[in-house]
Write a protein that holds these residues in place. Sequence first.
Motif, PDB file in Angstrom:
ATOM      1  N   ALA A 281       0.834  -1.207   0.000  1.00  0.00           N
ATOM      2  CA  ALA A 281       0.000   0.000   0.000  1.00  0.00           C
ATOM      3  C   ALA A 281       0.866   1.254   0.000  1.00  0.00           C
ATOM      4  O   ALA A 281       0.592   2.210  -0.730  1.00  0.00           O
TER       5      ALA A 281
ATOM      6  N   TYR B 284       0.580   4.205  -2.775  1.00  0.00           N
ATOM      7  CA  TYR B 284       0.163   5.570  -2.448  1.00  0.00           C
ATOM      8  C   TYR B 284       1.287   6.590  -2.624  1.00  0.00           C
ATOM      9  O   TYR B 284       1.036   7.718  -3.039  1.00  0.00           O
ATOM     10  N   THR B 285       2.519   6.215  -2.335  1.00  0.00           N
ATOM     11  CA  THR B 285       3.622   7.161  -2.515  1.00  0.00           C
ATOM     12  C   THR B 285       4.205   7.085  -3.930  1.00  0.00           C
ATOM     13  O   THR B 285       4.454   8.112  -4.543  1.00  0.00           O
TER      14      THR B 285
ATOM     15  N   LEU C 121       0.647   7.401  -6.676  1.00  0.00           N
ATOM     16  CA  LEU C 121      -0.167   8.602  -6.496  1.00  0.00           C
ATOM     17  C   LEU C 121       0.623   9.820  -6.043  1.00  0.00           C
ATOM     18  O   LEU C 121       0.122  10.944  -6.121  1.00  0.00           O
TER      19      LEU C 121
ATOM     20  N   PHE D 253       1.599  10.533  -2.927  1.00  0.00           N
ATOM     21  CA  PHE D 253       1.319  10.976  -1.565  1.00  0.00           C
ATOM     22  C   PHE D 253       2.612  11.005  -0.764  1.00  0.00           C
ATOM     23  O   PHE D 253       3.590  10.344  -1.117  1.00  0.00           O
TER      24      PHE D 253
ATOM     25  N   THR E  66       0.327   6.560   7.989  1.00  0.00           N
ATOM     26  CA  THR E  66      -0.586   7.505   7.366  1.00  0.00           C
ATOM     27  C   THR E  66       0.104   8.201   6.205  1.00  0.00           C
ATOM     28  O   THR E  66       1.302   8.465   6.239  1.00  0.00           O
ATOM     29  N   VAL E  67      -0.688   8.492   5.178  1.00  0.00           N
ATOM     30  CA  VAL E  67      -0.221   9.171   3.981  1.00  0.00           C
ATOM     31  C   VAL E  67      -1.238  10.234   3.594  1.00  0.00           C
ATOM     32  O   VAL E  67      -2.398  10.175   4.006  1.00  0.00           O
TER      33      VAL E  67
ATOM     34  N   THR F 215      -5.543  12.778   6.458  1.00  0.00           N
ATOM     35  CA  THR F 215      -4.653  11.689   6.084  1.00  0.00           C
ATOM     36  C   THR F 215      -5.441  10.405   5.876  1.00  0.00           C
ATOM     37  O   THR F 215      -6.567  10.270   6.343  1.00  0.00           O
ATOM     38  N   LEU F 216      -4.813   9.458   5.185  1.00  0.00           N
ATOM     39  CA  LEU F 216      -5.351   8.107   5.063  1.00  0.00           C
ATOM     40  C   LEU F 216      -4.512   7.204   5.946  1.00  0.00           C
ATOM     41  O   LEU F 216      -3.282   7.192   5.846  1.00  0.00           O
TER      42      LEU F 216
ATOM     43  N   LEU G  27      -3.431   3.630   6.488  1.00  0.00           N
ATOM     44  CA  LEU G  27      -3.360   2.370   5.747  1.00  0.00           C
ATOM     45  C   LEU G  27      -3.304   1.237   6.764  1.00  0.00           C
ATOM     46  O   LEU G  27      -2.246   0.889   7.264  1.00  0.00           O
TER      47      LEU G  27
ATOM     48  N   ASP H 250      -7.764   1.222  -5.682  1.00  0.00           N
ATOM     49  CA  ASP H 250      -6.392   0.891  -5.294  1.00  0.00           C
ATOM     50  C   ASP H 250      -6.219  -0.625  -5.358  1.00  0.00           C
ATOM     51  O   ASP H 250      -7.185  -1.354  -5.630  1.00  0.00           O
TER      52      ASP H 250
END
Length: 117
Positions: free
Chosen positions: A19, A23-24, A27, A29, A44-45, A53-54, A56, A106
Amino acid sequence: MLVSSLLTVTVPVADQARALDFYTGVLGFEVRSDNPFPMGRWLTVAPKGAETTLLLASWFPDMAPIGGLVVGSPDLDALAVRLREHEVGCTGPTEEAWGRQLLFRDPFGNGFVVSSV
């Protein structure tokens, strides 16, 4: 006012390392926190400059993927190309009555709507 902000949205993921890469790496993030946690990592991202934040989270194996997470992008076309380069299926960008949007999931099935900003 009793509630003044939305701090974190928990996003269920089966593999925090995978994940984090998505995400980084895909995307763009940034990591906001990555700390030991009894059930994994408190990871968190968020997009650069975003307040929310999300989280994960891999410790909810029975939590169904969530949908309808709405994020913004200044370049939906470039995002669509990037997602497809990373073999992430997406729909759009499409023109809607409210503006342009792009839809994708995702690697864990969480659904996103990306609006043009």
